[in-house]
Design an enzyme around this catalytic site. Structure first.
Site, PDB file in Angstrom:
ATOM      1  N   HIS A  81      11.457  -1.939  -3.333  1.00  0.00           N
ATOM      2  CA  HIS A  81      10.599  -2.115  -2.157  1.00  0.00           C
ATOM      3  C   HIS A  81      11.318  -1.905  -0.831  1.00  0.00           C
ATOM      4  O   HIS A  81      10.699  -1.942   0.221  1.00  0.00           O
ATOM      5  CB  HIS A  81       9.936  -3.500  -2.174  1.00  0.00           C
ATOM      6  CG  HIS A  81      10.907  -4.606  -1.879  1.00  0.00           C
ATOM      7  ND1 HIS A  81      11.716  -5.144  -2.848  1.00  0.00           N
ATOM      8  CD2 HIS A  81      11.211  -5.247  -0.730  1.00  0.00           C
ATOM      9  CE1 HIS A  81      12.462  -6.078  -2.302  1.00  0.00           C
ATOM     10  NE2 HIS A  81      12.197  -6.160  -1.027  1.00  0.00           N
TER      11      HIS A  81
HETATM   12  C1  UD1 Z   1       9.675  -8.641   3.105  1.00  0.00           C
HETATM   13  C2  UD1 Z   1      11.084  -8.849   3.653  1.00  0.00           C
HETATM   14  C3  UD1 Z   1      12.125  -8.391   2.642  1.00  0.00           C
HETATM   15  C4  UD1 Z   1      11.874  -8.997   1.281  1.00  0.00           C
HETATM   16  C5  UD1 Z   1      10.452  -8.690   0.858  1.00  0.00           C
HETATM   17  C6  UD1 Z   1      10.113  -9.257  -0.477  1.00  0.00           C
HETATM   18  C7  UD1 Z   1      11.343  -8.632   6.082  1.00  0.00           C
HETATM   19  C8  UD1 Z   1      11.907  -7.779   7.141  1.00  0.00           C
HETATM   20  N1  UD1 Z   1      11.320  -8.094   4.867  1.00  0.00           N
HETATM   21  O1  UD1 Z   1       9.464  -7.253   3.007  1.00  0.00           O
HETATM   22  O2  UD1 Z   1      13.413  -8.774   3.087  1.00  0.00           O
HETATM   23  O3  UD1 Z   1      12.804  -8.480   0.365  1.00  0.00           O
HETATM   24  O4  UD1 Z   1       9.571  -9.243   1.833  1.00  0.00           O
HETATM   25  O5  UD1 Z   1       8.828  -8.898  -0.875  1.00  0.00           O
HETATM   26  O6  UD1 Z   1      10.965  -9.743   6.339  1.00  0.00           O
HETATM   27  N2  UD1 Z   1       1.749  -6.874   1.629  1.00  0.00           N
HETATM   28  C9  UD1 Z   1       0.687  -7.187   0.809  1.00  0.00           C
HETATM   29  N3  UD1 Z   1       0.505  -8.492   0.472  1.00  0.00           N
HETATM   30  C10 UD1 Z   1       1.324  -9.478   0.911  1.00  0.00           C
HETATM   31  C11 UD1 Z   1       2.376  -9.142   1.759  1.00  0.00           C
HETATM   32  C12 UD1 Z   1       2.586  -7.836   2.101  1.00  0.00           C
HETATM   33  O7  UD1 Z   1      -0.063  -6.320   0.381  1.00  0.00           O
HETATM   34  O8  UD1 Z   1       1.096 -10.643   0.549  1.00  0.00           O
HETATM   35  C13 UD1 Z   1       1.973  -5.447   1.988  1.00  0.00           C
HETATM   36  C14 UD1 Z   1       1.283  -5.045   3.278  1.00  0.00           C
HETATM   37  O9  UD1 Z   1       0.893  -3.725   3.161  1.00  0.00           O
HETATM   38  C15 UD1 Z   1       2.418  -5.149   4.280  1.00  0.00           C
HETATM   39  C16 UD1 Z   1       3.605  -4.732   3.455  1.00  0.00           C
HETATM   40  O10 UD1 Z   1       3.354  -5.240   2.144  1.00  0.00           O
HETATM   41  O11 UD1 Z   1       2.233  -4.339   5.380  1.00  0.00           O
HETATM   42  C17 UD1 Z   1       4.926  -5.224   3.959  1.00  0.00           C
HETATM   43  O12 UD1 Z   1       4.995  -6.642   3.976  1.00  0.00           O
HETATM   44  P1  UD1 Z   1       6.109  -7.368   4.886  1.00  0.00           P
HETATM   45  O13 UD1 Z   1       6.092  -8.815   4.701  1.00  0.00           O
HETATM   46  O14 UD1 Z   1       6.045  -6.866   6.254  1.00  0.00           O
HETATM   47  O15 UD1 Z   1       7.468  -6.836   4.323  1.00  0.00           O
HETATM   48  P2  UD1 Z   1       8.005  -6.662   2.843  1.00  0.00           P
HETATM   49  O16 UD1 Z   1       8.173  -5.217   2.634  1.00  0.00           O
HETATM   50  O17 UD1 Z   1       7.229  -7.443   1.847  1.00  0.00           O
END
Ligand code: UD1
Length: 367
Positions: free
Chosen positions: A206
């Site tokens: 990811h």
């Molecule tokens: C975040 C953390 C990363 C961690 C990861 C674990 C930061 C900078 N990054 O990245 O260090 O390893 O979490 O998962 O904080 N989304 C969903 N459902 C959710 C949450 C997210 O569909 O419950 C999708 C959305 O499209 C969102 C994308 O995932 O835009 C990114 O989510 P985000 O929390 O911004 O970052 P992660 O890539 O999950």
């Protein structure tokens, strides 16, 4: 003493759970409040972890949701500030390196509230990683820095953190892993989907650097598909990664059934199911930080699909191999990992299930 603890994203929950349990033993002295920022909100990314880890419902959910880094960080800060003003904690505890970690630390510190950072001092020295920026900034303003290994202490000292602010306590993530190992074994997820113990590899991907570029993602999947001709791969997919697979038209890389030669995708798993999957795997392939640590304790060979790691102890003492992100380096690392002699690793110092207890004793001991 009023203590507020902040959790926001999937890798935070298994770190927060043991700290809360340890602090709850001091109920007479400690009033504890849990804030969920809402950075992760899907049941598979958040709710299921609370249930698996036996965590109470958060006292407050800031419901910030997804957004750009600036939007997410700023919204957490705006919504957390009034909560801090109302509860007036003497200490805010943040864990790990996600956007919620930095946003909460910054908000608390600007209100002159003491900040404790759990899992301080880890460094990949790769400033293109959002987590490295979060780690550096959080450590620069935290008052109490709880570390998982001695290299982290050295990193902090080099950064100018006074030695008496640093506490080497061990790894709270391992507290959760050891507490849940038996439940995970009985969950028997691999068996349920028809996978035989030690006859498959797990995969998680990811990191933006791996999945946000179509070219890089395709190269990675090409190499992993080659690995999967020898050992079937099970791939619980992060929601953003799934979206990119669709966007980039990468579906042809995947097979339909678990155990079939190739890479099989499934939805993100809960904490206990994923632990049971990893514990019986022959090999783990990952770009996650936490999985490098978990496989070190489980004794499962791990290939990290990155050019660097902020957790080098998992290589020097554990079962981790840095595989890089190009075809040849990955295939080479997989061969080395699959040939490592069983039992050829050590458990890092203080990764013994008692890290949260040490943290609680230090915090309460100050009362
Ligand atoms: C975040 C953390 C990363 C961690 C990861 C674990 C930061 C900078 N990054 O990245 O260090 O390893 O979490 O998962 O904080 N989304 C969903 N459902 C959710 C949450 C997210 O569909 O419950 C999708 C959305 O499209 C969102 C994308 O995932 O835009 C990114 O989510 P985000 O929390 O911004 O970052 P992660 O890539 O999950």
């Amino acid at each position: 003493m009023r203590i507020l603890i902040v959790a926001g994203a999937r890798p935070n929950f298994m770190k927060v759970a043991p700290i809360m349990r340890a602090l709850q033993q001091y109920q007479r002295n400690v009033q504890l409040r849990l804030v969920h920022t809402g950075q992760h909100y899907d049941d598979a990314m958040s709710g299921s972890f609370f249930r698996d880890l036996g965590m109470p419902e958060p006292d407050v959910n800031l419901e910030v949701g997804s957004g750009s880094h600036a939007q997410q960080t700023a919204t957490i800060m705006q919504r957390l500030e009034p909560v801090l003003l109302e509860f007036a904690p003497q200490l805010v505890i943040v864990v790990g390196d996600v956007n919620s970690t930095l946003a909460a630390a910054l908000t608390a510190k600007k209100l002159n509230i003491r900040v404790a950072h759990v899992e301080a001092g880890l460094r990949s020295f790769d400033m293109t990683m959002p987590e490295e920026i979060n780690r550096l900034c959080t450590d620069a303003i935290a008052d109490d820095l709880f570390t998982t290994d001695r290299l982290a202490d050295a990193n902090l000292i080099r950064q100018g953190v006074p030695a008496d602010h640093i506490y080497f306590v061990g790894n709270v993530m391992i507290d959760s892993l050891l507490a849940c190992c038996n439940i995970a074994a009985s969950a028997a997820y691999p068996k349920r989907v028809g996978l035989e113990s030690r006859k498959y590899a797990t995969l998680t991907l990811h990191r933006p650097s791996n999945v946000e570029s179509a070219e890089k993602f395709e190269e990675l999947l090409g190499a992993l598909a080659e690995v999967a001709t020898n050992i079937p791969i099970v791939f619980p997919v992060h929601p953003r990664t799934r979206q990119r697979i669709k966007d980039f038209g990468l579906q042809p890389f995947f097979v339909d059934r678990p155990g079939q030669t190739g890479i099989w995708m499934t939805n993100p798993l809960g904490y206990v199911e994923f632990l049971s999957l990893n514990a019986s795997a022959r090999l783990a392939l990952t770009d996650s930080g936490g999985i490098q640590e978990e496989t070190t304790i489980l004794g499962v060979p791990c290939v990290t699909l990155r050019e660097n790691t902020e957790r080098p102890i998992t290589i020097t003492e554990g079962t981790n191999h840095l595989g890089g992100t190009s075809r040849n380096s990955i295939l080479e690392a997989v061969t080395v990992a699959l040939n490592r002699p069983e039992g050829d690793h050590r458990i890092p110092e203080k990764w013994d299930g008692k890290a949260a207890q040490r943290i609680a004793e230090i915090i309460v001991g100050r009362l």
